[in-house]
Scaffold this active site. Structure first.
Site, PDB file in Angstrom:
ATOM      1  N   ASP A   8       0.862  -1.174   0.000  1.00 54.08           N
ATOM      2  CA  ASP A   8       0.000   0.000   0.000  1.00 54.08           C
ATOM      3  C   ASP A   8       0.907   1.235   0.000  1.00 54.08           C
ATOM      4  OD1 ASP A   8      -2.361   1.410  -0.071  1.00 54.08           O
ATOM      5  OD2 ASP A   8      -3.123   0.673   1.839  1.00 54.08           O
ATOM      6  N   HIS A  60      -2.306  -0.254  -4.028  1.00 54.84           N
ATOM      7  CA  HIS A  60      -2.825   1.084  -3.715  1.00 54.84           C
ATOM      8  C   HIS A  60      -3.590   1.696  -4.877  1.00 54.84           C
ATOM      9  CE1 HIS A  60      -3.046   5.156  -2.130  1.00 54.84           C
ATOM     10  NE2 HIS A  60      -2.499   5.603  -3.244  1.00 54.84           N
ATOM     11  N   HIS A 115      -7.884   5.500   7.063  1.00 54.00           N
ATOM     12  CA  HIS A 115      -9.174   5.289   6.419  1.00 54.00           C
ATOM     13  C   HIS A 115      -9.345   3.785   6.235  1.00 54.00           C
ATOM     14  CE1 HIS A 115      -6.415   5.044   2.986  1.00 54.00           C
ATOM     15  NE2 HIS A 115      -7.357   4.373   2.341  1.00 54.00           N
ATOM     16  N   GLU A 134      -8.187  -2.233   6.797  1.00 55.16           N
ATOM     17  CA  GLU A 134      -7.447  -2.996   5.796  1.00 55.16           C
ATOM     18  C   GLU A 134      -6.471  -3.980   6.428  1.00 55.16           C
ATOM     19  OE1 GLU A 134      -5.997  -0.258   2.722  1.00 55.16           O
ATOM     20  OE2 GLU A 134      -7.727   1.025   3.182  1.00 55.16           O
TER      21      GLU A 134
END
Length: 278
Positions: A8, A60, A115, A134
């Site tokens: 990510d 990502h 987030h 995540e």
């Protein structure tokens, strides 16, 4: 041992704002370099610990962030989208370890660029009523496939979140959150050394720890959306129900839930056209 890296961007060394991690952002080209270097550090560590194959998934946003010609020459790269398994595309039981590079904390946490998948559109997520983002979803899905997550890099909030899920995971904090868009940064060389060492240690530990049992056991995924519109549309998917006007839930084996969640996001993107981090 075959090693899988999910990469990510928000938790990459030096990056703190949307301009660093979004295509078109003023500092995004530099962010791509920083992301590639963090991944290369993890690849070096995995190889030093005896990895026979390293597969890197660019995980990502557009999934076209890593610089292919600058990625470690001994690593294979999965790039672009759509991907049926998103951030875990290509992971299966043939791998002996998962490394999470550049990860971030979940929605609501005071972490850098925190987030859960979709900026402000997803307010919260739960797996069997355990709050997750995540990090937790990746860990649970890899475990269900029989592969342990052994290493994570990101800011200190992401590292703490991973430790709460599984204290055996080796973490490498590359920055320390002072707010959602600011951090105290470790020097780049020091941060990448920490990533390399953590990756090597994680892979070495994977050799001696027992693998999680592969399982098709049912779990329940719940997602609370900012928009009731998203929830009402997702309810049309067979098996998906409503907890309330903005929260959907669905039961199934965790890898199948992970794949279905990708469909949720594509529906939500079509309905909201939201901009992350606003």
């Amino acid at each position: 041992m075959q090693v899988y890296i999910s990469a990510d961007m928000e938790g990459v060394t030096g990056l703190v704002g949307a301009q660093d991690v979004q295509a078109g952002g003023r500092d995004y080209p530099h962010g791509r370099v920083m992301m590639t270097e963090d991944v290369n550090a993890a690849v070096r560590g995995a190889l030093a610990a005896g990895a026979t194959r390293v597969l890197v998934n660019d995980a990502h946003s557009t999934m076209r962030n890593l610089l292919a010609d600058q990625t470690h020459p001994e690593a294979e790269l999965v790039r672009g989208k759509p991907k049926r398994m998103g951030m875990l595309e290509g992971l299966d039981g043939d791998f002996g370890a998962v490394l999470c590079v550049g990860y971030h904390s979940r929605a609501g946490a005071l972490g850098v660029l925190s987030h859960s998948y979709m900026g402000h559109e997803i307010e919260d997520m739960w797996l069997d009523d355990r709050p997750m983002g995540e990090i937790g979803f990746a860990h649970a899905t890899a475990a269900a496939l029989g592969v342990p997550v052994v290493m994570l890099s990101g800011d200190d909030a992401a590292c703490d979140e991973m430790t709460a899920w599984d204290a055996r995971v080796v973490t490498a904090p590359v920055k320390y959150a002072t707010d959602r868009f600011s951090a105290r940064l470790r020097p780049a060389a020091e941060a990448r050394k920490a990533i390399e060492e953590a990756a090597a240690e994680g892979v070495r530990r994977a050799d001696s720890r027992s693998r999680p049992p592969r399982t098709e056991a049912a779990a329940t995924l719940a997602v609370r959306w900012q928009s009731a519109t998203v929830a009402s549309q997702l309810e049309a998917i067979p098996g998906v129900g409503l907890r309330d006007s903005r929260t959907v839930e669905v039961a199934g084996a965790v890898p199948q839930l992970y794949r279905l969640f990708g469909v949720f996001m594509r529906v939500a993107t079509a309905l909201t056209d939201q901009q992350p981090y606003c």
